[in-house]
Design an enzyme around this catalytic site. Structure first.
Site, short mmCIF file in Angstrom:
data_model
loop_
_atom_site.label_atom_id
_atom_site.label_comp_id
_atom_site.label_asym_id
_atom_site.label_seq_id
_atom_site.Cartn_x
_atom_site.Cartn_y
_atom_site.Cartn_z
CG ASP A 221 -1.94 1.00 1.32
OD1 ASP A 221 -2.91 0.83 0.57
OD2 ASP A 221 -1.83 1.96 2.10
CD GLU A 283 -2.48 2.07 -3.53
OE1 GLU A 283 -1.82 2.30 -2.51
OE2 GLU A 283 -3.63 2.47 -3.67
C1 GLC Z 1 -4.45 2.82 -0.55
C2 GLC Z 1 -5.63 1.92 -0.31
C3 GLC Z 1 -6.76 2.76 0.19
C4 GLC Z 1 -6.36 3.39 1.50
C5 GLC Z 1 -5.07 4.20 1.34
C6 GLC Z 1 -4.47 4.52 2.66
O1 GLC Z 1 -4.67 3.71 -1.57
O2 GLC Z 1 -5.94 1.23 -1.49
O3 GLC Z 1 -7.95 2.02 0.34
O4 GLC Z 1 -7.37 4.24 1.96
O5 GLC Z 1 -4.08 3.48 0.63
O6 GLC Z 1 -3.96 3.36 3.26
#
Ligand code: GLC
Length: 561
Positions: A221, A283
């Site tokens: 993440d 991500e």
């Molecule tokens: C990422 C996750 C999201 C979350 C954010 C903070 O983007 O996919 O759902 O709110 O990180 O952790």
């Protein structure tokens, strides 16, 4: 943007048969997948009981959004204990059973690692706020004195991704206002200080904890947020960029700092020291993709989400450019491109494509007062879009429910909203709850259509979800579920994920896009009128009940030469 087919790229299959290069990875959102104990919240036992249906769907791996101990202020992306399961979802033993069952069924399991921030209830943060400024405990996070005469102003101008300031001021134990702490997301999600070697080594232990249990890897993440520029200077362009960045301009102090790369290299070494093909997907919201490619160099992430493709408007020019950019960038470092159309942070593509052009703004959903998407148009395009994507070489990500053609819940009333974005913006941004609603498995089985047997549901389903329930589609020719199954079966049989890519000049223009992957032609009709079907054996089409001589508007066909 012009569409000059002469500028199109091609892609050749590469050596190396690791599963993650070509696999289809299905995202499970544990809160909403299946609820075994009937409390209205999905759980690990629910997942285990339904894994067979995913094996039948034809995917290769699952990725689970967080199920760790958490106050659930950001649906579990606020982790209070990285090495335990929240009681909402079950126990570590339930996790082991789920993992074992997945492996028996031949499914790999990736779990979500959230390293940029913890929950404010994590013991590290609790220790920090109970310790003095500049103590070792505070060094785990970013604590700073405020600006202004009495420290009453935040230490810099950063804003939160969820709206409002990115700093919150502590009240010290004696009741006086104290230091400020940084949170790029909700105030319940303090950012960790990744310049601190203690933080780094704590996370290496967390990786090992799960790798020892047998997970096949991690979805990481917000990796692009982990390192911050020394001294935490102001964002130079906060007016224009808000919490984000402007593509092509120098990195703001909270995104894409060079210091993140050694961390991922270390993590990759750890993964590689285990047997099997363990993998990590970042991500990494990093653009352009030539820049993102640095994140998937051979000794860093195995793959990253392709946000360019995800964010593309469903238009030939934009998609043409985004696919070219994808192959060009990822091929340059020998990494697979990934492809994705939906996840738990954006409007489901069956709704996005029903009138909303692309993704309006990150984390913005649709509320009851907004113009409503056209369901029929959206589903027709979504089916075409998915088939267009699943023909592409590389790894694909699917989000739970899209195989049912599930639309966004676009009329969810404010009282049910849980996404922190909603509260932090006073309801101006409705947030992401609409794509996170529990899945319908069996029409009419309780108010939640078989999500459980009690009908309880942490977010209520809209009426229409009944029509989309899995049992209404299973084995029914022409259903979206059967379309996904066929596409995934053919994709696997013909090894499309490991295949090649070349544009088809005669089908690459302002009205259509077409490409070739091995013996398969994939053509999508973006126009309003039907197009003539080229010669060859039509092995799959996204529309139902049309004559064999034409490709309908919004339809994708797969043709075997
Ligand atoms: C990422 C996750 C999201 C979350 C954010 C903070 O983007 O996919 O759902 O709110 O990180 O952790």
């Amino acid at each position: 943007m012009s569409l000059d087919v002469a500028k199109g790229v091609s892609h050749h299959p590469r050596e190396g048969g690791e599963w993650w290069r070509s696999g289809t990875i299905y995202q499970i959102y544990p809160r909403s997948f299946a609820d075994a104990n009937g409390d209205g919240m999905g759980d690990l036992a629910g997942i285990t009981s339904r894994l067979e249906s995913l094996a039948t769907l034809g995917i290769d791996a699952i990725w689970l959004s967080p199920f760790y101990t958490s106050p659930q202020k950001d649906a579990g992306y606020d982790v209070a204990d990285y090495c335990d399961v929240d009681e909402l979802f079950g126990t570590l033993q339930d996790f082991d059973r789920m993992l074992e069952r997945a492996h028996e069924l031949g499914l790999k399991v990736l779990i979500d690692l959230v390293p940029n921030h913890t929950s404010d209830k994590h013991k590290w943060f609790q220790a920090a706020i109970n310790s003095a400024p500049n103590s070792r405990e505070r060094e785990f996070y970013h604590f700073k004195e405020g600006r202004g005469e009495n420290g009453e102003l935040p230490p810099n101008n950063w804003v939160s991704m969820f709206g409002g300031p990115a700093w919150t001021r502590l009240t010290e134990k004696d009741g006086t206002p104290g230091q400020w702490y940084l949170h790029l997301f909700d105030s319940s999600q303090p950012d960790l200080n990744w310049a601190n070697p203690e933080v780094q080594s704590a996370f290496e232990d967390i990786l090992r904890f799960w790798l020892d249990r047998g997970v096949d890897g991690f979805r990481v993440d917000q990796p692009h947020a982990m390192a911050k520029a020394a001294g935490l200077p102001d964002h130079p362009d906060v007016e224009r960029a808000g919490a984000g960045f402007i593509e092509g301009e120098p990195s703001p102090p909270m995104w894409f700092q060079e210091e993140v790369h050694p961390i991922f290299r270390r993590w990759r070494e750890i993964l590689n020291s285990y047997d099997g093909d363990r993998a990590m997907c970042g991500e990494a919201y990093v653009l352009p993709l030539s820049f993102m490619a640095l994140w998937v160099r051979p000794d860093e992430f195995n793959q990253t989400f392709n946000f360019r493709f995800l964010d593309s408007e469903w238009k030939p020019e934009t998609l043409f450019a985004s696919i070219n950019e994808s192959f060009e960038a990822f091929d340059s470092v020998g990494a697979p491109s990934t492809w994705v159309l939906s996840n738990h942070d954006i409007i489901r593509h069956a709704s996005r494509m029903g009138g909303l052009a692309g993704r309006p703004t990150a984390s913005d959903g649709v509320g009851p007062g907004d113009p409503q998407p056209d369901r029929e148009l959206g589903l027709r395009r979504a089916r075409g879009a998915t088939m267009f994507m699943l023909g592409l070489a590389g790894a694909s990500y699917l989000y739970q429910g899209e195989e049912l053609g599930l639309p966004e819940h676009t009329t969810l009333e404010p009282e049910f909203r849980q996404d922190p974005t909603f509260a932090r913006t006073g309801g101006k941004r409705v947030g992401r709850d609409g794509c996170r609603v529990p899945l319908p498995w069996q029409a009419g089985l309780g108010a939640a259509n078989g999500f459980n047997t009690t009908g309880k549901s942490w977010l209520p389903q809209p009426e229409i979800y009944r029509e989309y329930a899995r049992d209404q589609q299973d084995g029914i020719a022409g259903s979206t579920l059967e379309l996904y199954k066929s596409a995934l079966r053919i994709r696997r049989q013909l090894k499309l994920g490991e295949g090649s890519f070349a544009w088809l000049p005669q089908f690459t223009n302002e009205r259509a896009l077409g490409y070739r992957n091995g013996q398969i032609l994939v053509i999508h009709n973006f126009g309003r009128d039907a197009m003539a079907m080229p010669a060859g054996e039509v092995i799959l089409r996204s529309a139902n009940g049309l004559d064999q001589q034409h490709i309908a508007a919004d339809e994708t066909v797969w043709i075997k030469l």
